[in-house]
Enzyme design. Sequence first.
Site, PDB file in Angstrom:
ATOM      1  N   LYS B  99      12.327 -23.093  -3.832  1.00 18.52           N
ATOM      2  CA  LYS B  99      13.310 -22.001  -4.092  1.00 18.52           C
ATOM      3  C   LYS B  99      12.734 -20.730  -3.088  1.00 18.52           C
ATOM      4  O   LYS B  99      11.544 -20.465  -3.423  1.00 18.52           O
ATOM      5  CB  LYS B  99      13.158 -21.547  -5.868  1.00 18.52           C
ATOM      6  CG  LYS B  99      13.943 -20.342  -5.907  1.00 18.52           C
ATOM      7  CD  LYS B  99      13.513 -19.690  -7.300  1.00 18.52           C
ATOM      8  CE  LYS B  99      14.431 -18.531  -7.379  1.00 18.52           C
ATOM      9  NZ  LYS B  99      13.682 -17.524  -8.352  1.00 18.52           N
ATOM     10  N   ALA B 187      19.087 -14.296 -10.223  1.00 14.40           N
ATOM     11  CA  ALA B 187      18.486 -12.880 -10.349  1.00 14.40           C
ATOM     12  C   ALA B 187      19.727 -12.011 -10.790  1.00 14.40           C
ATOM     13  O   ALA B 187      20.767 -12.144 -10.524  1.00 14.40           O
ATOM     14  CB  ALA B 187      18.054 -12.353  -9.001  1.00 14.40           C
ATOM     15  N   GLY B 188      19.128 -10.985 -11.750  1.00 10.54           N
ATOM     16  CA  GLY B 188      20.104 -10.240 -12.124  1.00 10.54           C
ATOM     17  C   GLY B 188      20.887 -10.406 -13.722  1.00 10.54           C
ATOM     18  O   GLY B 188      21.419  -9.561 -14.238  1.00 10.54           O
ATOM     19  N   ASN B 209      15.086 -15.516 -15.964  1.00 13.38           N
ATOM     20  CA  ASN B 209      13.856 -15.451 -16.548  1.00 13.38           C
ATOM     21  C   ASN B 209      13.458 -14.119 -17.371  1.00 13.38           C
ATOM     22  O   ASN B 209      13.444 -14.445 -18.456  1.00 13.38           O
ATOM     23  CB  ASN B 209      12.871 -15.430 -15.317  1.00 13.38           C
ATOM     24  CG  ASN B 209      11.311 -15.531 -15.731  1.00 13.38           C
ATOM     25  OD1 ASN B 209      10.302 -15.994 -14.887  1.00 13.38           O
ATOM     26  ND2 ASN B 209      11.017 -15.275 -17.040  1.00 13.38           N
ATOM     27  N   SER B 210      13.778 -13.010 -16.819  1.00 13.13           N
ATOM     28  CA  SER B 210      13.319 -11.731 -17.423  1.00 13.13           C
ATOM     29  C   SER B 210      14.353 -11.707 -18.680  1.00 13.13           C
ATOM     30  O   SER B 210      13.959 -10.965 -19.702  1.00 13.13           O
ATOM     31  CB  SER B 210      13.579 -10.631 -16.639  1.00 13.13           C
ATOM     32  OG  SER B 210      12.907 -10.543 -15.380  1.00 13.13           O
TER      33      SER B 210
END
Lengths: 68, 264
Positions: B99, B187-188, B209-210
Site C-alpha cells: 500500500k 481514507a476519510g 481504520n479510524s
Amino acid sequence: MNININGQSVAIVATSTSLSLSELLEQYNAQLPFAVAINGDFVAQSNYHNIVVSSTDMIDIVSPIFGG
Amino acid sequence: MNDSLNIYGQMFSSRLLIGSALYPNLDTMKNAIVASGSEIVTLSLRRQSPEKNAGQDFWQYIQSLGLTLLPNTAGCHSVKEVVNLAQMSRELFQTDWIKLELVGDDYNLQPDTIELLKATDILLKDGFKVLPYCTDDLVICQRLADLGCQVIMPWGSPIGTGQGLLNPYALECIRHRLPDTTLIIDAGIGAPHHAVHAFELGYDGILLNSAIALATAPITMATAFKHAAMAGRAGYLAGRMPERQNAQPSTPTLGMPFWHHEYE
C-alpha cells in the site's frame, strides 16, 4: 565501537578486525521478525553475513507494527 | 451471484480492507477485525525496541487472524524511503503487495502524487503489486493505471478526518474513466453511510481504520461497516431509480374514491 542503531548510539564489540551485520544484530538482540536497512538502503537477509559495518553507518532494524 | 473483490487477480468475498491501528487494546483490535468480515488487514514497519518486546504481541495477534496482509509505507516522504520500506516489507511479510503512501504535505497528509508516480514505476518494475494511495485527481489515476496499477486507491477526504467523500463528482469521474481498474476509497471514511456512498458510486472497496478503531464501540461499528458495504454494493448492482425533478405518486390515482366528475 559505537554505532547508530535505530537513531541511538549503541556500543557494539567487534570480535574481529571487521564487524559483520549479522554480529551486530546478534549483539543488539534483534528479535524476529525484522528487516534491516543501512544508511537508508534495504539489506536482504541473505547478505547479513557478507556486509561489513562501520562506525559511521546508520542502521535501521524494523519490526511489524499496527498501521492503517 | 459471484461478486468478488479483485486485487491483482486474487479474489475476496469481503470488500472491506481494515487497518490495525488506533484500537484501545489488542483484543478489541482482533475482535473488530473479525466482526468487520474483512479478509485484508493493513499494517506497517517501525524501528524495533528490543526492551519493549519488539512488538511481538501485536505480531502474534495479527498472525492468529490468518488474513491477507497489506503492508503500508505510511510516513514516508521520498521515493527512496518508500522503495526501501517496500523492499523491507516484502522480505519480512513475504508479500509483494504494498500500500504505497508517500506524504507530500504534513498539514493534510496529502499524497505527493508526482513522486508517487515515480515510486510506483520503480516498484512495479521490481515485481511489486502496488496499491497506491492518491488524491481524487483523474489524470493521476489514469497515469497510475497506465503504469500498470490494477488497483488504485483515491482518498475520500484526508486521513483520519472522517469527513466522507468530499468530492463525489471527481470520484465518479475516476470510476467512469477507469471501468476496468479496481478502485478503492482509502481514507476519510467516518461513518457507515460514507461506505454506502462509496459503493453506490461504483467503487469496488473501501479501506478504513479510524472510523472503526475510534468509535465508542469499535466491534459494533465494525459490524455496521460490514453491513454498509453489503448494502452499498447491492444497491449499486441493483441500479438505482432515476432522479426526478417533480413528484410522482406511487399509489395509483385511477379508482381514487371520493372524486366525482361534475356534469354540467
